[in-house]
Design a protein around this motif. Structure first.
Motif, PDB file in Angstrom:
ATOM      1  N   ALA A 125       0.828  -1.208   0.000  1.00 44.77           N
ATOM      2  CA  ALA A 125       0.000   0.000   0.000  1.00 44.77           C
ATOM      3  C   ALA A 125       0.859   1.253   0.000  1.00 44.77           C
ATOM      4  O   ALA A 125       0.546   2.248  -0.694  1.00 44.77           O
ATOM      5  CB  ALA A 125      -0.927  -0.009   1.213  1.00 44.77           C
ATOM      6  N   ALA A 126       1.966   1.264   0.766  1.00 42.73           N
ATOM      7  CA  ALA A 126       2.807   2.461   0.836  1.00 42.73           C
ATOM      8  C   ALA A 126       3.461   2.760  -0.508  1.00 42.73           C
ATOM      9  O   ALA A 126       3.482   3.920  -0.958  1.00 42.73           O
ATOM     10  CB  ALA A 126       3.867   2.284   1.923  1.00 42.73           C
TER      11      ALA A 126
ATOM     12  N   ALA B 108       3.757   5.591  -5.972  1.00 40.90           N
ATOM     13  CA  ALA B 108       3.634   5.538  -7.434  1.00 40.90           C
ATOM     14  C   ALA B 108       2.474   6.379  -7.941  1.00 40.90           C
ATOM     15  O   ALA B 108       2.556   6.989  -9.019  1.00 40.90           O
ATOM     16  CB  ALA B 108       3.459   4.076  -7.872  1.00 40.90           C
ATOM     17  N   ALA B 109       1.399   6.443  -7.174  1.00 37.96           N
ATOM     18  CA  ALA B 109       0.227   7.212  -7.624  1.00 37.96           C
ATOM     19  C   ALA B 109       0.502   8.703  -7.665  1.00 37.96           C
ATOM     20  O   ALA B 109      -0.167   9.431  -8.422  1.00 37.96           O
ATOM     21  CB  ALA B 109      -0.951   6.920  -6.696  1.00 37.96           C
TER      22      ALA B 109
ATOM     23  N   PRO C 197       3.781   6.752 -15.341  1.00 32.01           N
ATOM     24  CA  PRO C 197       3.190   5.483 -14.882  1.00 32.01           C
ATOM     25  C   PRO C 197       4.246   4.587 -14.246  1.00 32.01           C
ATOM     26  O   PRO C 197       5.352   4.421 -14.780  1.00 32.01           O
ATOM     27  CB  PRO C 197       2.622   4.873 -16.168  1.00 32.01           C
ATOM     28  CG  PRO C 197       3.391   5.519 -17.270  1.00 32.01           C
ATOM     29  CD  PRO C 197       3.730   6.902 -16.809  1.00 32.01           C
ATOM     30  N   VAL C 198       3.891   4.013 -13.105  1.00 35.64           N
ATOM     31  CA  VAL C 198       4.799   3.132 -12.369  1.00 35.64           C
ATOM     32  C   VAL C 198       4.029   1.851 -12.043  1.00 35.64           C
ATOM     33  O   VAL C 198       2.954   1.901 -11.441  1.00 35.64           O
ATOM     34  CB  VAL C 198       5.306   3.795 -11.075  1.00 35.64           C
ATOM     35  CG1 VAL C 198       6.219   2.823 -10.316  1.00 35.64           C
ATOM     36  CG2 VAL C 198       6.040   5.090 -11.372  1.00 35.64           C
ATOM     37  N   ARG C 199       4.597   0.707 -12.451  1.00 34.17           N
ATOM     38  CA  ARG C 199       4.009  -0.571 -12.120  1.00 34.17           C
ATOM     39  C   ARG C 199       4.642  -1.095 -10.843  1.00 34.17           C
ATOM     40  O   ARG C 199       5.866  -1.201 -10.754  1.00 34.17           O
ATOM     41  CB  ARG C 199       4.217  -1.577 -13.254  1.00 34.17           C
ATOM     42  CG  ARG C 199       3.521  -2.924 -13.023  1.00 34.17           C
ATOM     43  CD  ARG C 199       3.867  -3.901 -14.137  1.00 34.17           C
ATOM     44  NE  ARG C 199       5.275  -4.284 -14.070  1.00 34.17           N
ATOM     45  CZ  ARG C 199       5.743  -5.286 -13.313  1.00 34.17           C
ATOM     46  NH1 ARG C 199       4.904  -6.004 -12.574  1.00 34.17           N
ATOM     47  NH2 ARG C 199       7.026  -5.568 -13.324  1.00 34.17           N
ATOM     48  N   VAL C 200       3.831  -1.412  -9.845  1.00 37.42           N
ATOM     49  CA  VAL C 200       4.307  -1.890  -8.548  1.00 37.42           C
ATOM     50  C   VAL C 200       3.835  -3.319  -8.356  1.00 37.42           C
ATOM     51  O   VAL C 200       2.631  -3.595  -8.448  1.00 37.42           O
ATOM     52  CB  VAL C 200       3.813  -0.991  -7.394  1.00 37.42           C
ATOM     53  CG1 VAL C 200       4.280  -1.552  -6.049  1.00 37.42           C
ATOM     54  CG2 VAL C 200       4.305   0.440  -7.578  1.00 37.42           C
TER      55      VAL C 200
END
Length: 419
Positions: free
Chosen positions: A300-301, A306-307, A312-315
């Motif tokens: 979640a952190a 990333a948000a 765009p970031v893929r986690v």
């Protein structure tokens, strides 16, 4: 003047602690002589060419060695209050392999060397020091023995009483030499006991490293707990006050319509500054220790980090169980700072964050499709990639950065997370 008072006036007070040291020497004499009969037995069987009996003295020496070591430790603890450190020993076991391990340890053979080789030599020195004490006491008190004789013998044998003066003087000299000889012998025996009965230098260094690692872990945990406390204080105290101030200023701007233009401008400026302060405080709190990390974990952190980014970031986080709070905080810090550097310097269009647990290692990988060229060696001492490497090293982790010119850049971090 009493003898005790007179001795206290002697420079250096040579007799302070002499009784305990002499008792230590006297108590060590039987322990040092305990192996001598076994040595004599061994030499006798070898001289008599009795191979069937020859191993028995050696085996008995190995059996009595731990008992003699216990006696030596108790001797030092009881008489001088010194605890000899214990060497590392193999774990318990009753099979022949564990017995072989115990018989082949260096600690056992160092003890055998102390009791079988150094012990007899110390016994000779112990006898010599005790003989000096006995001779000095007898010679120094010679006049007491003379006055205990019949009066007519003292009168008729004047030459003997004259020689007693020299013997008494020699006894007093030996009496003052005795404490120094005893102290030197005690220091020598103590040093030999620490080296041969205690842990080796390698074991001492290993224990020191373990103690330092434990101490550092405690410091890191305390620092992380302090960061969480500061985050809670800022979030629950200062931040709430700033929000209340911004709300009041917004209400004042909306409801007070008859204010002069200058006052309205001041309220507008104060409202903007209050909202800017809230934003900066939010960023500071997230940098210290975000509440979502403690409440909901890394997934979640990192998704929240990333948000907030403009790319765009893929986690992808795959953790069957949460690591320790310290390791979790380091992983969050590394990913957060790495993504910030991607946005600022990499000219990337996307990034990927992967967090996996492989055995007892937390693997963190941050990759981007930017221009590359990031150099850990050229980074500043406490910021950027160098700062990330130091933060990872603080928990015995490894940090690597592969960033060829033209990209992509891949940062790989391995953090130990053993339970």
């Amino acid at each position: 003047m009493q003898l005790t008072t007179w001795l206290q006036l002697v420079p250096g007070r040579p007799f302070r602690g002499a009784g305990r040291r002499t008792a230590l020497v006297a108590a060590g004499l039987p322990l040092h002589l305990a192996v001598v009969p076994l040595w004599l037995w061994l030499l006798g069987t070898m001289a008599a060419l009795v191979p069937a009996v020859t191993p028995l003295p050696v085996l008995l020496t190995l059996v009595v060695t731990p008992l003699l070591t216990v006696g030596q430790r108790r001797r030092y603890r009881a008489l001088v209050g010194k605890d000899l450190p214990r060497p590392a020993v193999p774990g318990p076991g009753r099979n022949w392999k564990s017995a072989v391990r115990r018989l082949t340890t260096r600690a056992l053979w160092r003890q055998v060397c102390y009791h079988a080789v150094a012990g007899p030599l110390f016994a000779v020195l112990d006898l010599a020091v005790l003989a000096v004490w006995a001779a000095s006491l007898v010679a120094a008190s010679l006049y007491v023995w003379i006055w205990a004789l019949p009066p007519q013998w003292r009168v008729t044998d004047v030459a003997y009483t004259t020689q007693a003066v020299y013997l008494t003087a020699g006894g007093l000299a030996l009496l003052f030499l005795g404490p120094r000889l005893t102290g030197a012998l005690v220091r020598l025996e103590t040093r030999a006991a620490e080296v041969l009965l205690g842990p080796s230098r390698t074991e001492k260094l290993a224990r020191r490293v373990a103690d330092l690692a434990e101490s550092r872990a405690g410091v890191l945990d305390a620092a992380d707990a302090e960061r969480r406390r500061i985050e809670r204080d800022l979030h629950d105290g200062v931040q709430q006050r700033l929000v209340s101030l911004a709300v009041n200023l917004g209400l004042a701007r909306s409801t007070l319509g008859d204010l002069p233009e200058d006052a309205r401008k001041v309220i507008d400026e104060a409202h903007r500054e209050a909202k800017a302060a809230i934003t900066e405080l939010n960023n500071l709190v997230r940098g210290l220790h975000p509440a979502v990390l403690e409440d909901r974990g890394l997934d979640a952190a990192l998704s929240g980090v990333a948000a907030r980014l403009p790319i765009p970031v893929r986690v992808a986080v795959d953790l069957p169980q949460r690591p320790s709070p310290t390791v979790e905080a380091v992983a969050y810090f590394v990913v957060s700072e790495a993504l910030t550097n991607v946005v600022k310097h990499a000219q990337a269009t996307r990034a990927d964050v992967t967090v996996d647990r492989i055995g007892e290692t937390l693997l963190v990988v941050v990759a981007d499709d930017g221009a590359g060229g990031a150099d850990l060696a050229a980074a500043g001492g406490g910021t950027g990639l160098a700062g990330l490497a130091k933060r990872v090293a603080s928990v015995d982790g490894t940090f690597s950065c592969r960033s060829p010119a033209g990209g992509p850049t891949v940062i790989t971090v391995e953090l130990p997370c053993a339970p």
